[in-house]
Design a protein around this motif. Structure first.
Motif, short mmCIF file in Angstrom:
data_model
loop_
_atom_site.label_atom_id
_atom_site.label_comp_id
_atom_site.label_asym_id
_atom_site.label_seq_id
_atom_site.Cartn_x
_atom_site.Cartn_y
_atom_site.Cartn_z
N ILE A 1 41.00 40.21 30.52
CA ILE A 1 39.66 40.24 31.66
C ILE A 1 40.35 40.20 32.82
O ILE A 1 40.10 40.81 33.92
CB ILE A 1 38.78 39.16 31.43
N LEU A 2 41.52 39.20 33.09
CA LEU A 2 42.05 38.95 34.26
C LEU A 2 43.14 39.97 34.62
O LEU A 2 43.30 40.29 35.71
CB LEU A 2 42.87 37.63 34.23
N GLN A 3 43.62 40.61 33.65
CA GLN A 3 44.76 41.85 34.05
C GLN A 3 43.66 42.82 34.65
O GLN A 3 44.09 43.59 35.31
CB GLN A 3 45.36 42.46 32.67
N ALA A 4 42.52 42.87 34.04
CA ALA A 4 41.61 44.15 34.71
C ALA A 4 41.08 43.54 36.22
O ALA A 4 41.13 44.39 37.12
CB ALA A 4 40.43 44.31 33.75
N ASP A 5 40.45 42.28 36.23
CA ASP A 5 39.81 41.80 37.26
C ASP A 5 40.68 41.80 38.54
O ASP A 5 40.58 41.61 39.65
CB ASP A 5 39.17 40.64 37.06
N SER A 6 42.17 41.35 38.12
CA SER A 6 43.07 41.22 39.43
C SER A 6 43.80 42.52 39.78
O SER A 6 44.59 42.16 40.98
CB SER A 6 44.23 40.17 38.69
N GLY A 7 43.37 43.50 39.38
CA GLY A 7 44.10 44.81 39.76
C GLY A 7 45.33 45.18 39.22
O GLY A 7 45.82 46.32 39.25
N LEU A 8 45.88 44.19 38.21
CA LEU A 8 47.01 44.50 37.47
C LEU A 8 46.94 45.84 36.58
O LEU A 8 47.95 46.56 36.48
CB LEU A 8 47.36 43.08 36.78
N MET A 9 45.70 45.81 35.71
CA MET A 9 45.81 47.01 35.09
C MET A 9 45.69 48.23 35.52
O MET A 9 46.09 49.25 35.11
CB MET A 9 44.34 46.74 34.14
N SER A 10 45.20 48.17 36.94
CA SER A 10 45.50 49.58 37.59
C SER A 10 46.79 50.09 37.98
O SER A 10 47.15 51.26 38.33
CB SER A 10 44.67 49.40 39.16
N LEU A 11 47.71 49.21 37.51
CA LEU A 11 49.25 49.58 37.91
C LEU A 11 49.73 50.27 36.64
O LEU A 11 51.09 50.75 36.72
CB LEU A 11 50.10 48.32 38.53
N ILE A 12 49.23 50.04 35.62
CA ILE A 12 49.83 50.08 34.16
C ILE A 12 49.33 51.54 33.52
O ILE A 12 48.27 51.83 33.46
CB ILE A 12 49.60 48.98 33.25
#
Length: 406
Positions: A142-153
């Motif tokens: 959830i935090l990978q998604a909500d922090s923007g991190l998932m947008s880089l991967i």
């Protein structure tokens, strides 16, 4: 030695799954006595598998080595007095419940600080102890998604991807342990403890220092680009005739040497490729050009010739490759834990001076309530008190102690 650096420090661990247990595992690795306090059903991390070690997940065993296990029902009316007696002598308390839960149990920071003002109280949560999201639950994904991190991967136009290892949880555990060590140093000066607020959200943002800083400067949203780095090229994986190789040759000298090794010296004068920034701007053409050459030979060939030219490179390894890595054995990062019921368990060891750390035995992760009686004795509970607490259901225990407790 680091394995004895925190000897004499007592830590009460009310955490579950990965972030908190990572923090307390590191403190135990450095010599602290960590007392893991679990509810009667056990912590949630025991249920997360595959893989399994007996009735508990390998994940639980991987994050909880070196700890003593106490099973305590915090909802039982007698449990608060038990914990407060432990708090009075402890140095650190770490919890990972939703903000407000510990206070409702009578174990919030203000309540325990009255009993022990020297106590360092570390709260680990999804979003922090204050603010509009404070009471929201959150896990690594959830935090990978909500922090923007998932947008880089991932790759362009592909579905969202995440780092499969719980990277946000683990870095939060490292941030928490670092903060506790800093607070311990401050306590030497002030004589007082304090409340540390550590969140998965903040840790996830810290992981993105470079990407967020760039966005704040130019307003350009980063996009997923697979293995590549948005700030340098080539710094990505290329397909060979039998696998993949990661190559970092973005500074001028290494780019020129790469062109020579590949037999494409003319690329050094190509205006599309004559600087790292131009190669980033023309990444698609550059990648296609490099791929056409790398595909002609196997990975082992390219590793040899690139390393001879001092060009940074590595095979894109899977875990079976990793186990054969010559540096792995030298560094001692694969630790063996001897469990009295399950034999030798292998896991990742303490990452600093790891070869020396691996030479000392690690205590296995505790069974549920394995050390309840032992720990209460250490906090001056007599046998009559312990028996009564067991009979009332305030605490639980399991039969059998590890060889470390004889």
């Amino acid at each position: 030695m680091l394995r004895e650096a925190l000897k004499g420090l007592t830590v009460l661990d009310f955490t579950q799954i990965a972030a908190g247990p990572t923090c307390t595992m590191l403190l135990a690795d450095m010599g602290a006595q960590v007392i893991k306090i679990e509810p009667p059903e056990g912590e949630l991390g025991r249920t997360l598998g595959p893989a399994w070690v007996g009735e508990s997940s390998a994940l639980y065993h991987g994050f909880n080595r070196g700890k003593l296990g106490v099973c305590l029902d915090l909802k039982h009316p007698e449990s608060l007095a038990v914990v407060m007696r432990m708090v009075a002598e402890a140095d650190v308390l770490i919890e990972s419940m939703r903000p407000g839960v510990m206070a409702r149990l009578g174990l919030g920071y203000e309540a325990v600080a009255e009993v022990n003002p020297k106590l360092i109280y570390c709260s680990i949560s999804a979003y922090g102890q204050h603010g509009p999201y404070a009471e929201r639950a959150g896990v690594d994904g959830i935090l990978q998604a909500d922090s923007g991190l998932m947008s880089l991967i991932g790759l362009p136009n592909s579905p969202p991807c995440k780092v499969q290892a719980p990277i946000v949880d683990v870095v939060t555990g490292y941030m928490a342990s670092m903060s506790i060590l800093a607070k311990l140093q401050a306590r030497h000066v002030t004589g007082l403890g304090g409340h540390l607020d550590v969140s998965l959200m903040n840790s996830a943002l810290a992981l993105q220092q470079s990407s967020i800083t760039s966005f704040l400067r130019d307003g350009q949203l980063p996009k997923p680009i697979g293995s590549a780095a948005p700030y340098a090229a080539p710094n990505e994986a290329f397909c060979t005739s039998d696998g993949w190789i990661m190559v970092a040759a973005y500074n001028g000298n290494r780019w020129e040497r790469l062109c020579t090794v590949l037999g494409r010296e003319e690329w050094t004068n190509d205006p599309r490729f004559d600087s790292s920034s131009n190669r980033v701007s023309n990444r698609g053409v550059m990648q296609a050009s490099l791929d056409s050459v790398f595909l002609t030979r196997p990975t082992a060939y390219w590793l040899e010739v690139l390393r001879e030219a001092d060009i940074l490179c590595a095979k894109v390894a899977d875990y079976s490759d990793l186990l054969k890595h010559p540096q792995l054995a030298e560094n001692g990062m694969l630790a063996s834990v001897e469990h009295p019921r399950f034999g030798t368990l292998r896991t990742v060891g303490f990452p600093v001076n790891s070869a020396a750390a691996a030479a000392e035995p690690y205590r296995p992760a505790p069974d549920l309530g394995e050390h309840s009686r032992k720990v209460l004795r250490e906090f001056a509970f007599n046998e009559e008190e312990i028996d009564r607490l067991l009979q009332s259901g305030a605490i639980r225990e399991t039969e059998g102690a590890t060889p470390y407790d004889k």
